[in-house]
Design a protein around this motif. Sequence first.
Motif, PDB file in Angstrom:
ATOM      1  N   CYS A 110       0.816  -1.216   0.000  1.00 41.12           N
ATOM      2  CA  CYS A 110       0.000   0.000   0.000  1.00 41.12           C
ATOM      3  C   CYS A 110       0.852   1.271   0.000  1.00 41.12           C
ATOM      4  N   LYS A 114      -1.867   5.008  -5.733  1.00 43.10           N
ATOM      5  CA  LYS A 114      -3.137   4.348  -6.053  1.00 43.10           C
ATOM      6  C   LYS A 114      -3.206   3.958  -7.527  1.00 43.10           C
ATOM      7  N   TYR A 115      -2.692   4.818  -8.397  1.00 44.33           N
ATOM      8  CA  TYR A 115      -2.781   4.550  -9.833  1.00 44.33           C
ATOM      9  C   TYR A 115      -1.411   4.250 -10.439  1.00 44.33           C
ATOM     10  N   GLN A 118       0.909  -0.987 -13.570  1.00 45.20           N
ATOM     11  CA  GLN A 118       0.861  -2.382 -13.158  1.00 45.20           C
ATOM     12  C   GLN A 118       1.669  -3.263 -14.103  1.00 45.20           C
ATOM     13  N   GLU A 131      -3.689   5.687  -1.923  1.00 45.72           N
ATOM     14  CA  GLU A 131      -5.098   5.343  -1.709  1.00 45.72           C
ATOM     15  C   GLU A 131      -5.557   6.008  -0.410  1.00 45.72           C
ATOM     16  N   GLU A 135      -4.075   5.728   3.698  1.00 44.90           N
ATOM     17  CA  GLU A 135      -2.947   6.656   3.568  1.00 44.90           C
ATOM     18  C   GLU A 135      -2.104   6.773   4.843  1.00 44.90           C
ATOM     19  N   PRO A 208     -12.140  -4.786  -8.560  1.00 44.23           N
ATOM     20  CA  PRO A 208     -10.721  -4.604  -8.220  1.00 44.23           C
ATOM     21  C   PRO A 208      -9.966  -5.922  -8.208  1.00 44.23           C
ATOM     22  N   ARG A 210      -6.560  -8.099  -6.900  1.00 41.31           N
ATOM     23  CA  ARG A 210      -5.591  -8.159  -5.814  1.00 41.31           C
ATOM     24  C   ARG A 210      -4.693  -9.394  -5.973  1.00 41.31           C
ATOM     25  N   GLY A 271     -11.583   0.681  -3.000  1.00 45.31           N
ATOM     26  CA  GLY A 271     -10.155   0.866  -2.751  1.00 45.31           C
ATOM     27  C   GLY A 271      -9.402   0.955  -4.071  1.00 45.31           C
ATOM     28  N   THR A 272      -8.134   0.651  -4.041  1.00 40.58           N
ATOM     29  CA  THR A 272      -7.289   0.708  -5.240  1.00 40.58           C
ATOM     30  C   THR A 272      -7.818  -0.236  -6.314  1.00 40.58           C
ATOM     31  N   ARG A 274      -6.375  -1.801  -8.836  1.00 36.07           N
ATOM     32  CA  ARG A 274      -5.550  -2.994  -9.047  1.00 36.07           C
ATOM     33  C   ARG A 274      -4.252  -2.818  -8.271  1.00 36.07           C
ATOM     34  N   LYS A 275      -3.754  -3.910  -7.707  1.00 38.64           N
ATOM     35  CA  LYS A 275      -2.503  -3.827  -6.950  1.00 38.64           C
ATOM     36  C   LYS A 275      -1.735  -5.134  -7.143  1.00 38.64           C
TER      37      LYS A 275
END
Length: 313
Positions: A110, A114-115, A118, A131, A135, A208, A210, A271-272, A274-275
Amino acid sequence: MNKDSKIYVAGHNGMVGSAIVRKLKSDGYTNLLMKGSSELDLRRADDVNDFFSNNCPDYVFLAAAKVGGILSNDKYKADFLYDNLMIQNNVIHAAHVYKCEKLLFLGSSCIYPKYANQPITEDSLLTGLLEPTNEPYAVAKIAGIKLCQSFNFQYGTNFISAMPTNLFGPNDNYDLQNSHVLPALVRKFHEAKENRLSSVVVWGSGRPKREFLHVDDLAEACVYLMNNYNQDSIINIGTGEDISIKDLAVLIKDIVGYNGDIVFDQSKPDGTPRKLLNVDKITEEGWKAKISLKSGIISTYQEYINQLNDKAS
Protein backbone atom coordinates in the motif's frame (compact mmCIF):
# COMPACT_ATOMS: atom_id res chain seq x y z
CA MET A 1 22.88 -15.66 9.93
CA ASN A 2 24.55 -18.39 11.95
CA LYS A 3 22.31 -21.02 13.54
CA ASP A 4 23.16 -19.62 17.01
CA SER A 5 22.93 -15.92 16.10
CA LYS A 6 20.71 -13.85 18.38
CA ILE A 7 17.63 -13.18 16.25
CA TYR A 8 14.88 -10.86 17.45
CA VAL A 9 11.49 -11.28 15.78
CA ALA A 10 9.43 -8.20 16.64
CA GLY A 11 5.74 -9.07 16.42
CA HIS A 12 6.22 -12.82 16.84
CA ASN A 13 2.59 -13.38 17.91
CA GLY A 14 1.17 -11.88 14.71
CA MET A 15 0.51 -13.65 11.44
CA VAL A 16 3.78 -12.56 9.82
CA GLY A 17 6.00 -12.78 12.90
CA SER A 18 4.75 -16.25 13.86
CA ALA A 19 5.38 -17.48 10.31
CA ILE A 20 8.95 -16.13 10.46
CA VAL A 21 9.47 -17.90 13.79
CA ARG A 22 8.18 -21.20 12.33
CA LYS A 23 10.53 -20.85 9.37
CA LEU A 24 13.55 -19.99 11.53
CA LYS A 25 12.93 -22.93 13.84
CA SER A 26 12.44 -25.34 10.95
CA ASP A 27 15.74 -24.12 9.47
CA GLY A 28 17.56 -24.85 12.72
CA TYR A 29 18.00 -21.37 14.21
CA THR A 30 18.09 -21.84 17.97
CA ASN A 31 18.64 -18.43 19.59
CA LEU A 32 15.37 -16.57 19.01
CA LEU A 33 14.42 -13.52 21.08
CA MET A 34 10.70 -12.91 21.46
CA LYS A 35 8.63 -10.59 23.65
CA GLY A 36 4.89 -10.14 23.38
CA SER A 37 3.24 -6.72 23.48
CA SER A 38 2.14 -7.33 27.08
CA GLU A 39 5.81 -7.71 28.05
CA LEU A 40 7.34 -5.11 25.73
CA ASP A 41 5.42 -2.13 24.34
CA LEU A 42 7.37 -1.18 21.22
CA ARG A 43 5.75 2.24 21.23
CA ARG A 44 7.78 3.12 24.35
CA ALA A 45 11.34 4.11 23.46
CA ASP A 46 12.79 3.51 26.94
CA ASP A 47 11.39 -0.03 27.06
CA VAL A 48 12.74 -0.82 23.60
CA ASN A 49 16.18 0.52 24.48
CA ASP A 50 16.24 -1.52 27.68
CA PHE A 51 15.37 -4.67 25.74
CA PHE A 52 18.10 -4.07 23.15
CA SER A 53 20.63 -3.13 25.83
CA ASN A 54 19.95 -6.33 27.78
CA ASN A 55 19.77 -8.69 24.80
CA CYS A 56 21.92 -7.17 22.00
CA PRO A 57 20.32 -9.02 19.08
CA ASP A 58 22.47 -9.69 16.02
CA TYR A 59 19.57 -9.71 13.56
CA VAL A 60 16.12 -8.11 13.70
CA PHE A 61 12.98 -9.01 11.74
CA LEU A 62 10.68 -6.01 12.21
CA ALA A 63 7.27 -7.62 11.66
CA ALA A 64 5.47 -5.76 14.46
CA ALA A 65 2.81 -3.33 13.25
CA LYS A 66 -0.75 -2.18 13.76
CA VAL A 67 -2.60 -3.70 10.80
CA GLY A 68 -6.17 -4.03 9.58
CA GLY A 69 -8.49 -4.02 6.61
CA ILE A 70 -10.04 -1.17 4.67
CA LEU A 71 -12.66 -0.39 7.35
CA SER A 72 -10.29 -0.14 10.31
CA ASN A 73 -7.64 1.71 8.28
CA ASP A 74 -10.20 4.31 7.27
CA LYS A 75 -11.74 4.62 10.75
CA TYR A 76 -8.64 4.68 12.98
CA LYS A 77 -6.32 6.86 10.93
CA ALA A 78 -4.52 8.45 13.90
CA ASP A 79 -3.88 5.09 15.60
CA PHE A 80 -2.49 3.53 12.43
CA LEU A 81 -0.15 6.46 11.83
CA TYR A 82 1.00 7.02 15.42
CA ASP A 83 1.41 3.39 16.54
CA ASN A 84 3.31 2.32 13.45
CA LEU A 85 5.60 5.35 13.49
CA MET A 86 6.47 4.78 17.14
CA ILE A 87 7.03 1.02 16.77
CA GLN A 88 9.32 1.24 13.79
CA ASN A 89 11.18 4.38 14.90
CA ASN A 90 12.02 2.84 18.27
CA VAL A 91 13.12 -0.54 16.92
CA ILE A 92 15.13 0.80 13.97
CA HIS A 93 16.86 3.40 16.15
CA ALA A 94 17.69 0.82 18.83
CA ALA A 95 19.05 -1.55 16.19
CA HIS A 96 21.46 1.21 15.19
CA VAL A 97 22.41 2.23 18.72
CA TYR A 98 23.11 -1.34 19.83
CA LYS A 99 24.92 -2.22 16.59
CA CYS A 100 22.76 -4.99 15.17
CA GLU A 101 24.39 -6.65 12.18
CA LYS A 102 21.26 -6.45 10.05
CA LEU A 103 17.60 -5.49 10.20
CA LEU A 104 14.74 -6.41 7.87
CA PHE A 105 11.87 -3.90 7.85
CA LEU A 106 8.57 -5.15 6.46
CA GLY A 107 6.53 -2.54 4.66
CA SER A 108 3.44 -3.09 2.55
CA SER A 109 2.31 -2.86 -1.06
CA CYS A 110 0.00 0.00 0.00
CA ILE A 111 3.05 2.30 0.00
CA TYR A 112 2.68 2.60 -3.77
CA PRO A 113 0.51 5.21 -5.54
CA LYS A 114 -3.14 4.35 -6.05
CA TYR A 115 -2.78 4.55 -9.83
CA ALA A 116 0.73 3.16 -10.20
CA ASN A 117 1.52 1.34 -13.44
CA GLN A 118 0.86 -2.38 -13.16
CA PRO A 119 2.65 -4.57 -12.21
CA ILE A 120 4.12 -2.17 -9.67
CA THR A 121 7.89 -1.81 -9.73
CA GLU A 122 9.92 -0.69 -6.72
CA ASP A 123 10.77 2.64 -8.35
CA SER A 124 7.07 3.61 -8.32
CA LEU A 125 7.43 4.72 -4.69
CA LEU A 126 6.49 8.40 -4.17
CA THR A 127 5.52 8.96 -7.80
CA GLY A 128 1.82 9.63 -7.13
CA LEU A 129 -1.02 9.98 -4.63
CA LEU A 130 -1.79 7.19 -2.19
CA GLU A 131 -5.10 5.34 -1.71
CA PRO A 132 -6.97 7.65 0.76
CA THR A 133 -8.50 4.86 2.89
CA ASN A 134 -5.12 3.58 4.07
CA GLU A 135 -2.95 6.66 3.57
CA PRO A 136 -1.85 7.02 7.23
CA TYR A 137 -0.65 3.40 7.36
CA ALA A 138 1.14 3.84 4.04
CA VAL A 139 2.78 7.09 5.18
CA ALA A 140 4.08 5.33 8.30
CA LYS A 141 5.54 2.50 6.24
CA ILE A 142 7.15 4.93 3.80
CA ALA A 143 8.70 6.72 6.77
CA GLY A 144 10.10 3.37 7.96
CA ILE A 145 11.69 2.74 4.56
CA LYS A 146 13.25 6.19 4.53
CA LEU A 147 14.49 5.80 8.11
CA CYS A 148 16.26 2.54 7.20
CA GLN A 149 17.79 4.12 4.11
CA SER A 150 18.85 7.20 6.06
CA PHE A 151 20.62 5.14 8.72
CA ASN A 152 22.34 3.20 5.96
CA PHE A 153 23.48 6.44 4.32
CA GLN A 154 24.58 8.26 7.47
CA TYR A 155 25.89 5.41 9.60
CA GLY A 156 26.62 2.54 7.23
CA THR A 157 24.06 0.18 8.76
CA ASN A 158 22.67 -2.81 6.86
CA PHE A 159 18.91 -2.20 7.16
CA ILE A 160 16.86 -3.66 4.29
CA SER A 161 13.19 -3.10 3.44
CA ALA A 162 10.82 -5.60 1.83
CA MET A 163 7.33 -4.87 0.53
CA PRO A 164 4.96 -7.87 0.72
CA THR A 165 1.69 -8.00 -1.15
CA ASN A 166 -1.64 -8.95 0.50
CA LEU A 167 -1.09 -11.83 2.91
CA PHE A 168 -3.16 -14.74 4.22
CA GLY A 169 -2.63 -17.95 6.14
CA PRO A 170 -2.19 -19.26 9.70
CA ASN A 171 -2.83 -16.80 12.54
CA ASP A 172 -4.89 -14.49 10.34
CA ASN A 173 -7.55 -12.15 11.74
CA TYR A 174 -11.14 -13.19 10.95
CA ASP A 175 -12.87 -10.26 12.69
CA LEU A 176 -15.29 -8.85 10.14
CA GLN A 177 -14.70 -5.28 11.35
CA ASN A 178 -10.90 -5.36 11.20
CA SER A 179 -9.81 -8.15 8.86
CA HIS A 180 -8.58 -8.11 5.30
CA VAL A 181 -10.71 -9.26 2.40
CA LEU A 182 -9.63 -12.91 2.12
CA PRO A 183 -10.13 -14.00 5.75
CA ALA A 184 -13.32 -11.92 5.91
CA LEU A 185 -14.72 -13.83 2.93
CA VAL A 186 -13.70 -17.18 4.43
CA ARG A 187 -15.68 -16.35 7.56
CA LYS A 188 -18.66 -14.89 5.68
CA PHE A 189 -19.10 -17.91 3.41
CA HIS A 190 -18.61 -20.38 6.25
CA GLU A 191 -21.20 -18.67 8.45
CA ALA A 192 -23.60 -18.41 5.52
CA LYS A 193 -23.22 -22.14 4.88
CA GLU A 194 -23.72 -23.02 8.56
CA ASN A 195 -26.76 -20.73 8.88
CA ARG A 196 -28.17 -21.68 5.47
CA LEU A 197 -28.32 -18.08 4.30
CA SER A 198 -29.53 -17.42 0.76
CA SER A 199 -26.79 -14.90 -0.07
CA VAL A 200 -23.49 -13.38 1.02
CA VAL A 201 -22.82 -9.66 0.67
CA VAL A 202 -19.36 -8.69 -0.58
CA TRP A 203 -18.15 -5.11 -0.32
CA GLY A 204 -17.66 -3.14 -3.54
CA SER A 205 -18.15 -4.00 -7.18
CA GLY A 206 -15.97 -7.11 -7.28
CA ARG A 207 -13.91 -5.61 -10.10
CA PRO A 208 -10.72 -4.60 -8.22
CA LYS A 209 -7.86 -7.06 -8.62
CA ARG A 210 -5.59 -8.16 -5.81
CA GLU A 211 -2.52 -10.34 -5.40
CA PHE A 212 -2.37 -12.77 -2.47
CA LEU A 213 0.71 -14.36 -0.91
CA HIS A 214 0.64 -17.16 1.65
CA VAL A 215 2.38 -16.00 4.82
CA ASP A 216 4.60 -19.10 4.88
CA ASP A 217 5.96 -18.06 1.49
CA LEU A 218 6.58 -14.58 2.89
CA ALA A 219 8.46 -16.03 5.86
CA GLU A 220 10.67 -18.07 3.54
CA ALA A 221 11.37 -14.93 1.48
CA CYS A 222 12.25 -12.92 4.60
CA VAL A 223 14.78 -15.47 5.83
CA TYR A 224 16.19 -15.72 2.30
CA LEU A 225 16.59 -11.94 2.04
CA MET A 226 18.17 -11.69 5.48
CA ASN A 227 20.80 -14.17 4.34
CA ASN A 228 21.28 -12.97 0.76
CA TYR A 229 20.07 -9.39 0.14
CA ASN A 230 22.10 -6.35 1.16
CA GLN A 231 20.88 -3.53 -1.07
CA ASP A 232 19.61 -0.17 0.13
CA SER A 233 16.70 -0.18 -2.33
CA ILE A 234 13.36 -1.75 -1.41
CA ILE A 235 12.32 -5.14 -2.79
CA ASN A 236 8.84 -6.52 -3.54
CA ILE A 237 7.64 -9.90 -2.29
CA GLY A 238 4.69 -11.40 -4.14
CA THR A 239 3.51 -14.08 -6.52
CA GLY A 240 3.33 -12.00 -9.70
CA GLU A 241 -0.30 -13.04 -10.22
CA ASP A 242 -3.57 -11.38 -9.23
CA ILE A 243 -7.29 -12.17 -9.14
CA SER A 244 -10.46 -10.06 -9.13
CA ILE A 245 -12.39 -9.82 -5.87
CA LYS A 246 -15.34 -11.38 -7.70
CA ASP A 247 -13.31 -14.41 -8.80
CA LEU A 248 -11.77 -14.65 -5.32
CA ALA A 249 -15.24 -14.72 -3.78
CA VAL A 250 -16.32 -17.48 -6.19
CA LEU A 251 -13.18 -19.49 -5.39
CA ILE A 252 -13.71 -19.22 -1.62
CA LYS A 253 -17.41 -19.99 -2.01
CA ASP A 254 -16.52 -23.22 -3.82
CA ILE A 255 -13.83 -24.23 -1.31
CA VAL A 256 -16.16 -23.60 1.64
CA GLY A 257 -19.00 -25.44 -0.10
CA TYR A 258 -21.58 -22.64 0.08
CA ASN A 259 -24.45 -22.91 -2.40
CA GLY A 260 -26.12 -19.49 -2.15
CA ASP A 261 -25.72 -16.28 -4.12
CA ILE A 262 -23.04 -13.59 -4.01
CA VAL A 263 -24.31 -9.99 -3.82
CA PHE A 264 -21.90 -7.10 -4.40
CA ASP A 265 -22.65 -3.97 -2.35
CA GLN A 266 -21.48 -1.19 -4.64
CA SER A 267 -22.22 1.47 -2.02
CA LYS A 268 -19.04 0.31 -0.25
CA PRO A 269 -15.57 1.45 -1.40
CA ASP A 270 -13.49 -0.59 -3.81
CA GLY A 271 -10.16 0.87 -2.75
CA THR A 272 -7.29 0.71 -5.24
CA PRO A 273 -8.49 -0.64 -8.63
CA ARG A 274 -5.55 -2.99 -9.05
CA LYS A 275 -2.50 -3.83 -6.95
CA LEU A 276 -0.10 -6.31 -8.50
CA LEU A 277 3.57 -6.26 -7.60
CA ASN A 278 6.35 -6.69 -10.11
CA VAL A 279 8.50 -9.48 -8.65
CA ASP A 280 11.29 -9.48 -11.24
CA LYS A 281 13.81 -8.17 -8.71
CA ILE A 282 13.30 -10.86 -6.06
CA THR A 283 13.12 -13.52 -8.79
CA GLU A 284 16.52 -12.37 -10.03
CA GLU A 285 17.76 -12.58 -6.44
CA GLY A 286 16.85 -16.27 -6.48
CA TRP A 287 13.49 -16.53 -4.68
CA LYS A 288 10.02 -17.46 -5.96
CA ALA A 289 6.68 -18.15 -4.24
CA LYS A 290 5.64 -21.81 -4.07
CA ILE A 291 2.15 -22.02 -2.50
CA SER A 292 -0.75 -21.67 -4.96
CA LEU A 293 -3.73 -19.49 -4.07
CA LYS A 294 -6.19 -22.40 -4.15
CA SER A 295 -4.13 -24.76 -2.00
CA GLY A 296 -3.36 -21.90 0.38
CA ILE A 297 -7.04 -21.07 0.83
CA ILE A 298 -7.90 -24.74 1.36
CA SER A 299 -5.39 -24.99 4.21
CA THR A 300 -6.46 -21.60 5.58
CA TYR A 301 -10.10 -22.67 5.68
CA GLN A 302 -9.15 -25.86 7.49
CA GLU A 303 -7.23 -23.80 10.05
CA TYR A 304 -10.28 -21.56 10.51
CA ILE A 305 -12.46 -24.65 11.14
CA ASN A 306 -9.91 -25.93 13.65
CA GLN A 307 -10.02 -22.58 15.46
CA LEU A 308 -13.80 -22.76 15.72
CA ASN A 309 -13.64 -26.34 17.00
CA ASP A 310 -11.03 -25.38 19.61
CA LYS A 311 -13.23 -22.55 20.87
CA ALA A 312 -16.24 -24.85 21.04
CA SER A 313 -14.43 -27.58 22.99
